[in-house]
Design a protein around this motif. Structure first.
Motif, PDB file in Angstrom:
ATOM      1  N   VAL A   1       0.838  -1.196   0.000  1.00  0.00           N
ATOM      2  CA  VAL A   1       0.000   0.000   0.000  1.00  0.00           C
ATOM      3  C   VAL A   1       0.875   1.248   0.000  1.00  0.00           C
ATOM      4  CG1 VAL A   1      -1.753   1.300   1.271  1.00  0.00           C
ATOM      5  CG2 VAL A   1      -1.904  -1.190   1.132  1.00  0.00           C
ATOM      6  N   LYS A   2       1.956   1.243   0.761  1.00  0.00           N
ATOM      7  CA  LYS A   2       2.864   2.389   0.789  1.00  0.00           C
ATOM      8  C   LYS A   2       3.526   2.599  -0.571  1.00  0.00           C
ATOM      9  CE  LYS A   2       3.891   1.867   5.720  1.00  0.00           C
ATOM     10  NZ  LYS A   2       4.938   1.645   6.741  1.00  0.00           N
ATOM     11  N   GLN A   3       3.803   1.498  -1.275  1.00  0.00           N
ATOM     12  CA  GLN A   3       4.358   1.624  -2.621  1.00  0.00           C
ATOM     13  C   GLN A   3       3.332   2.249  -3.575  1.00  0.00           C
ATOM     14  OE1 GLN A   3       5.706  -2.272  -3.778  1.00  0.00           O
ATOM     15  NE2 GLN A   3       7.424  -2.290  -2.326  1.00  0.00           N
ATOM     16  N   GLN A   4       2.060   1.885  -3.400  1.00  0.00           N
ATOM     17  CA  GLN A   4       1.004   2.511  -4.196  1.00  0.00           C
ATOM     18  C   GLN A   4       0.935   4.010  -3.921  1.00  0.00           C
ATOM     19  OE1 GLN A   4      -2.693   0.505  -3.380  1.00  0.00           O
ATOM     20  NE2 GLN A   4      -2.070  -1.392  -4.394  1.00  0.00           N
ATOM     21  N   ASP A   5       1.070   4.379  -2.661  1.00  0.00           N
ATOM     22  CA  ASP A   5       1.050   5.806  -2.309  1.00  0.00           C
ATOM     23  C   ASP A   5       2.196   6.552  -2.973  1.00  0.00           C
ATOM     24  OD1 ASP A   5      -1.133   5.231  -0.754  1.00  0.00           O
ATOM     25  OD2 ASP A   5      -0.034   5.220   1.144  1.00  0.00           O
ATOM     26  N   ALA A   6       3.396   5.968  -2.912  1.00  0.00           N
ATOM     27  CA  ALA A   6       4.558   6.622  -3.509  1.00  0.00           C
ATOM     28  C   ALA A   6       4.407   6.732  -5.026  1.00  0.00           C
ATOM     29  CB  ALA A   6       5.829   5.837  -3.165  1.00  0.00           C
ATOM     30  N   PHE A   7       3.870   5.685  -5.641  1.00  0.00           N
ATOM     31  CA  PHE A   7       3.665   5.706  -7.084  1.00  0.00           C
ATOM     32  C   PHE A   7       2.631   6.770  -7.468  1.00  0.00           C
ATOM     33  CE2 PHE A   7       1.434   4.118 -10.892  1.00  0.00           C
ATOM     34  CZ  PHE A   7       2.504   4.114 -11.789  1.00  0.00           C
ATOM     35  N   ALA A   8       1.552   6.858  -6.702  1.00  0.00           N
ATOM     36  CA  ALA A   8       0.514   7.855  -6.977  1.00  0.00           C
ATOM     37  C   ALA A   8       1.055   9.269  -6.815  1.00  0.00           C
ATOM     38  CB  ALA A   8      -0.684   7.639  -6.050  1.00  0.00           C
ATOM     39  N   GLN A   9       1.872   9.494  -5.790  1.00  0.00           N
ATOM     40  CA  GLN A   9       2.467  10.817  -5.604  1.00  0.00           C
ATOM     41  C   GLN A   9       3.382  11.180  -6.772  1.00  0.00           C
ATOM     42  OE1 GLN A   9       4.072  10.099  -1.604  1.00  0.00           O
ATOM     43  NE2 GLN A   9       2.776  11.749  -0.846  1.00  0.00           N
ATOM     44  N   THR A  10       4.105  10.194  -7.294  1.00  0.00           N
ATOM     45  CA  THR A  10       4.969  10.451  -8.453  1.00  0.00           C
ATOM     46  C   THR A  10       4.129  10.821  -9.684  1.00  0.00           C
ATOM     47  OG1 THR A  10       6.604   8.876  -7.605  1.00  0.00           O
ATOM     48  CG2 THR A  10       6.748   9.473  -9.938  1.00  0.00           C
ATOM     49  N   ILE A  11       3.053  10.092  -9.910  1.00  0.00           N
ATOM     50  CA  ILE A  11       2.175  10.382 -11.050  1.00  0.00           C
ATOM     51  C   ILE A  11       1.559  11.767 -10.910  1.00  0.00           C
ATOM     52  CG2 ILE A  11       0.082   9.691 -12.274  1.00  0.00           C
ATOM     53  CD1 ILE A  11       2.450   7.869 -12.754  1.00  0.00           C
ATOM     54  N   LEU A  12       1.125  12.117  -9.706  1.00  0.00           N
ATOM     55  CA  LEU A  12       0.542  13.445  -9.484  1.00  0.00           C
ATOM     56  C   LEU A  12       1.569  14.546  -9.720  1.00  0.00           C
ATOM     57  CD1 LEU A  12      -1.681  12.826  -6.327  1.00  0.00           C
ATOM     58  CD2 LEU A  12      -2.469  13.379  -8.629  1.00  0.00           C
ATOM     59  N   ALA A  13       2.806  14.306  -9.305  1.00  0.00           N
ATOM     60  CA  ALA A  13       3.857  15.305  -9.546  1.00  0.00           C
ATOM     61  C   ALA A  13       4.110  15.476 -11.042  1.00  0.00           C
ATOM     62  CB  ALA A  13       5.142  14.871  -8.836  1.00  0.00           C
ATOM     63  N   ILE A  14       4.055  14.378 -11.792  1.00  0.00           N
ATOM     64  CA  ILE A  14       4.244  14.467 -13.244  1.00  0.00           C
ATOM     65  C   ILE A  14       3.092  15.238 -13.882  1.00  0.00           C
ATOM     66  CG2 ILE A  14       4.328  13.121 -15.375  1.00  0.00           C
ATOM     67  CD1 ILE A  14       5.795  10.944 -13.805  1.00  0.00           C
ATOM     68  N   ILE A  15       1.859  14.940 -13.447  1.00  0.00           N
ATOM     69  CA  ILE A  15       0.694  15.656 -13.983  1.00  0.00           C
ATOM     70  C   ILE A  15       0.792  17.145 -13.678  1.00  0.00           C
ATOM     71  CG2 ILE A  15      -1.811  15.926 -13.781  1.00  0.00           C
ATOM     72  CD1 ILE A  15      -1.997  12.939 -13.246  1.00  0.00           C
ATOM     73  N   LYS A  16       1.221  17.466 -12.469  1.00  0.00           N
ATOM     74  CA  LYS A  16       1.379  18.875 -12.097  1.00  0.00           C
ATOM     75  C   LYS A  16       2.418  19.562 -12.981  1.00  0.00           C
ATOM     76  CE  LYS A  16       1.716  19.828  -7.723  1.00  0.00           C
ATOM     77  NZ  LYS A  16       2.282  19.985  -6.350  1.00  0.00           N
ATOM     78  N   LEU A  17       3.541  18.895 -13.183  1.00  0.00           N
ATOM     79  CA  LEU A  17       4.593  19.477 -14.015  1.00  0.00           C
ATOM     80  C   LEU A  17       4.119  19.663 -15.454  1.00  0.00           C
ATOM     81  CD1 LEU A  17       7.544  20.384 -14.355  1.00  0.00           C
ATOM     82  CD2 LEU A  17       8.138  17.979 -14.769  1.00  0.00           C
ATOM     83  N   VAL A  18       3.441  18.647 -15.980  1.00  0.00           N
ATOM     84  CA  VAL A  18       2.950  18.723 -17.359  1.00  0.00           C
ATOM     85  C   VAL A  18       1.932  19.860 -17.511  1.00  0.00           C
ATOM     86  CG1 VAL A  18       1.576  17.515 -19.107  1.00  0.00           C
ATOM     87  CG2 VAL A  18       3.403  16.310 -17.917  1.00  0.00           C
ATOM     88  N   SER A  19       1.052  20.015 -16.530  1.00  0.00           N
ATOM     89  CA  SER A  19       0.040  21.077 -16.616  1.00  0.00           C
ATOM     90  C   SER A  19       0.681  22.455 -16.574  1.00  0.00           C
ATOM     91  CB  SER A  19      -0.971  20.922 -15.478  1.00  0.00           C
ATOM     92  OG  SER A  19      -0.362  21.156 -14.213  1.00  0.00           O
ATOM     93  N   PHE A  20       1.676  22.638 -15.715  1.00  0.00           N
ATOM     94  CA  PHE A  20       2.345  23.936 -15.633  1.00  0.00           C
ATOM     95  C   PHE A  20       3.112  24.242 -16.919  1.00  0.00           C
ATOM     96  CE2 PHE A  20       2.657  23.756 -10.711  1.00  0.00           C
ATOM     97  CZ  PHE A  20       1.295  24.029 -10.637  1.00  0.00           C
ATOM     98  N   VAL A  21       3.820  23.218 -17.429  1.00  0.00           N
ATOM     99  CA  VAL A  21       4.571  23.418 -18.674  1.00  0.00           C
ATOM    100  C   VAL A  21       3.615  23.713 -19.825  1.00  0.00           C
ATOM    101  CG1 VAL A  21       6.048  22.284 -20.374  1.00  0.00           C
ATOM    102  CG2 VAL A  21       6.537  22.042 -17.936  1.00  0.00           C
ATOM    103  N   ALA A  22       2.489  22.999 -19.880  1.00  0.00           N
ATOM    104  CA  ALA A  22       1.517  23.211 -20.953  1.00  0.00           C
ATOM    105  C   ALA A  22       0.935  24.616 -20.893  1.00  0.00           C
ATOM    106  CB  ALA A  22       0.401  22.172 -20.859  1.00  0.00           C
ATOM    107  N   LEU A  23       0.654  25.111 -19.690  1.00  0.00           N
ATOM    108  CA  LEU A  23       0.152  26.480 -19.554  1.00  0.00           C
ATOM    109  C   LEU A  23       1.189  27.493 -20.033  1.00  0.00           C
ATOM    110  CD1 LEU A  23      -1.686  26.346 -16.105  1.00  0.00           C
ATOM    111  CD2 LEU A  23      -2.734  26.757 -18.342  1.00  0.00           C
ATOM    112  N   GLY A  24       2.440  27.277 -19.648  1.00  0.00           N
ATOM    113  CA  GLY A  24       3.486  28.193 -20.090  1.00  0.00           C
ATOM    114  C   GLY A  24       3.681  28.172 -21.591  1.00  0.00           C
ATOM    115  N   VAL A  25       3.692  26.969 -22.178  1.00  0.00           N
ATOM    116  CA  VAL A  25       3.863  26.851 -23.626  1.00  0.00           C
ATOM    117  C   VAL A  25       2.680  27.470 -24.361  1.00  0.00           C
ATOM    118  CG1 VAL A  25       3.990  25.199 -25.535  1.00  0.00           C
ATOM    119  CG2 VAL A  25       5.364  24.834 -23.480  1.00  0.00           C
ATOM    120  N   GLY A  26       1.467  27.239 -23.837  1.00  0.00           N
ATOM    121  CA  GLY A  26       0.282  27.823 -24.461  1.00  0.00           C
ATOM    122  C   GLY A  26       0.304  29.339 -24.432  1.00  0.00           C
ATOM    123  N   PHE A  27       0.718  29.898 -23.312  1.00  0.00           N
ATOM    124  CA  PHE A  27       0.794  31.348 -23.204  1.00  0.00           C
ATOM    125  C   PHE A  27       1.831  31.926 -24.169  1.00  0.00           C
ATOM    126  CE2 PHE A  27       2.529  35.174 -21.020  1.00  0.00           C
ATOM    127  CZ  PHE A  27       1.392  35.960 -21.117  1.00  0.00           C
TER     128      PHE A  27
END
Length: 204
Positions: A61-87
């Motif tokens: 379960v702790k490994q699932q938590d760590a994996f989910a946090q990594t995926i969320l960090a990637i989504i956050k980074l992608v969204s910020f980069v996409a906003l910057g590129v779009g602007f």
């Protein structure tokens, strides 16, 4: 005396088309960035609550938590980069058309109303979607506190919520950019038609 005072006081000029477009794009993307940061922060708190409850769970379960946090960090980074590129892409488009836009006066007066309407609709859409997803995240947080963590339900809920929000936000900004491009292209085409019409009348 009143006439002399009125001559001394400069009249406020209406902002030019280029400035109106730049202000509209900047306002919409700033709101989108702020809303994205707010939702990512709320989802981060939600996931932190899940991790806190999983302290005494087995290692899988702790490994699932760590994996989910990594995926969320990637989504956050992608969204910020996409906003910057779009602007930046929007600014590049407007600067490439800057010469034509800066010369628009009368042809853009009708487009200014469309620009204001499109900007207000986009701002309202971003605010509404963000509020809805914040409410959904708060409901999940409440359920987590009431029933406790049920791996991996809440982690999947956090991932799906964030992914859907980023997708809807990107779609809304794309639709806004498409509307602005139509406004600018229409105004430029109208100005060219007026210019060619004036030249043809002078030629006759």
């Amino acid at each position: 005396m009143n006439n002399s005072l009125s001559r001394r006081v400069p009249r406020l000029r209406e902002p030019g088309p280029a400035l109106q477009l730049l202000a509209s794009v900047t306002l919409v993307f700033l709101l989108a960035f702020g809303a994205d940061v707010l939702l990512q922060w709320a989802v981060g708190l939600f996931v932190a609550g899940i991790v806190e409850q999983d302290t005494f769970f087995y290692s899988a379960v702790k490994q699932q938590d760590a994996f989910a946090q990594t995926i969320l960090a990637i989504i956050k980074l992608v969204s910020f980069v996409a906003l910057g590129v779009g602007f930046v892409a929007m600014l590049v488009f407007f600067f490439t058309s800057f010469y034509e836009i800066s010369r628009l006066q009368q042809p853009f007066q009708s487009g200014a109303k469309r620009l204001l309407k499109a900007t207000l609709l986009s701002l309202r859409g971003i605010a509404t979607v963000t509020f809805m997803f914040l409410v959904v995240t708060a409901i999940y947080e409440l359920l987590l506190r009431i029933v406790g963590n049920q791996p991996p339900f809440f982690l999947l809920a956090a991932l799906v919520t964030t992914s859907m929000y980023v997708f809807i936000l990107a779609y809304g900004l794309f639709d806004y950019a498409k509307e602005l491009r139509g406004i600018v292209s229409g105004a430029v085409a109208k100005r060219r038609n007026m210019h060619h019409g004036g030249r043809s009348r002078r030629g006759t």
